[in-house]
Design a protein around this motif. Sequence first.
Motif, mmCIF file in Angstrom:
data_model
loop_
_atom_site.group_PDB
_atom_site.id
_atom_site.type_symbol
_atom_site.label_atom_id
_atom_site.label_comp_id
_atom_site.label_asym_id
_atom_site.label_seq_id
_atom_site.Cartn_x
_atom_site.Cartn_y
_atom_site.Cartn_z
ATOM 1 N N GLY A 36 0.783 -1.235 0.000
ATOM 2 C CA GLY A 36 0.000 0.000 0.000
ATOM 3 C C GLY A 36 0.810 1.279 0.000
ATOM 4 O O GLY A 36 0.268 2.359 0.241
ATOM 5 N N LYS A 37 2.103 1.177 -0.276
ATOM 6 C CA LYS A 37 2.942 2.378 -0.313
ATOM 7 C C LYS A 37 2.592 3.245 -1.523
ATOM 8 O O LYS A 37 2.222 2.740 -2.578
ATOM 9 N N THR A 38 2.728 4.556 -1.363
ATOM 10 C CA THR A 38 2.501 5.508 -2.453
ATOM 11 C C THR A 38 3.753 5.601 -3.315
ATOM 12 O O THR A 38 4.831 5.117 -2.923
ATOM 13 N N ASP A 39 3.625 6.236 -4.480
ATOM 14 C CA ASP A 39 4.790 6.448 -5.344
ATOM 15 C C ASP A 39 5.908 7.153 -4.579
ATOM 16 O O ASP A 39 7.076 6.766 -4.685
ATOM 17 N N VAL A 91 0.213 -5.148 -12.007
ATOM 18 C CA VAL A 91 0.005 -3.754 -12.359
ATOM 19 C C VAL A 91 -0.470 -2.956 -11.159
ATOM 20 O O VAL A 91 -0.902 -3.503 -10.151
ATOM 21 N N ARG A 92 -0.380 -1.637 -11.317
ATOM 22 C CA ARG A 92 -0.956 -0.723 -10.331
ATOM 23 C C ARG A 92 -1.707 0.349 -11.095
ATOM 24 O O ARG A 92 -1.369 0.675 -12.245
ATOM 25 N N PRO A 93 -2.756 0.900 -10.488
ATOM 26 C CA PRO A 93 -3.536 1.923 -11.185
ATOM 27 C C PRO A 93 -2.776 3.245 -11.273
ATOM 28 O O PRO A 93 -2.042 3.624 -10.360
ATOM 29 N N VAL A 94 -2.943 3.922 -12.391
ATOM 30 C CA VAL A 94 -2.448 5.279 -12.606
ATOM 31 C C VAL A 94 -3.564 6.042 -13.312
ATOM 32 O O VAL A 94 -4.533 5.436 -13.777
ATOM 33 N N ASP A 95 -3.425 7.358 -13.417
ATOM 34 C CA ASP A 95 -4.434 8.137 -14.125
ATOM 35 C C ASP A 95 -4.611 7.591 -15.530
ATOM 36 O O ASP A 95 -3.640 7.446 -16.273
#
Length: 91
Positions: free
Chosen positions: A15-18, A73-77
């Motif tokens: 759950g870490k952010t960029d 994968v991870r979500p991005v805009d």
Amino acid sequence: MTHWEIEELALYAAGKTDEEVTNFINESCDIDDFTNETFGVDFADFAKIAKGLIKLTPIMTSPMSEKKFHNFVRPVDGGYIAIVQSEVEAE
């Protein structure tokens, strides 16, 4: 799957952010301590699990190379970006 890809996978899976991922890597934090504290396994075992599970992810085709890959994968805009990818073995 490289060491660095699997390290990022562990961080994003927790759950870490960029920004937190970048800081963890730039500060040379201990990934083995992190996976032990977060997942209850050392990094080598986490990597083995990730390598086994990636085969269960959907197959995606690269629009540029037309090669087929399994991806975490991870979500991005606007969609998703691969954290880790593994080329599909020829059948």
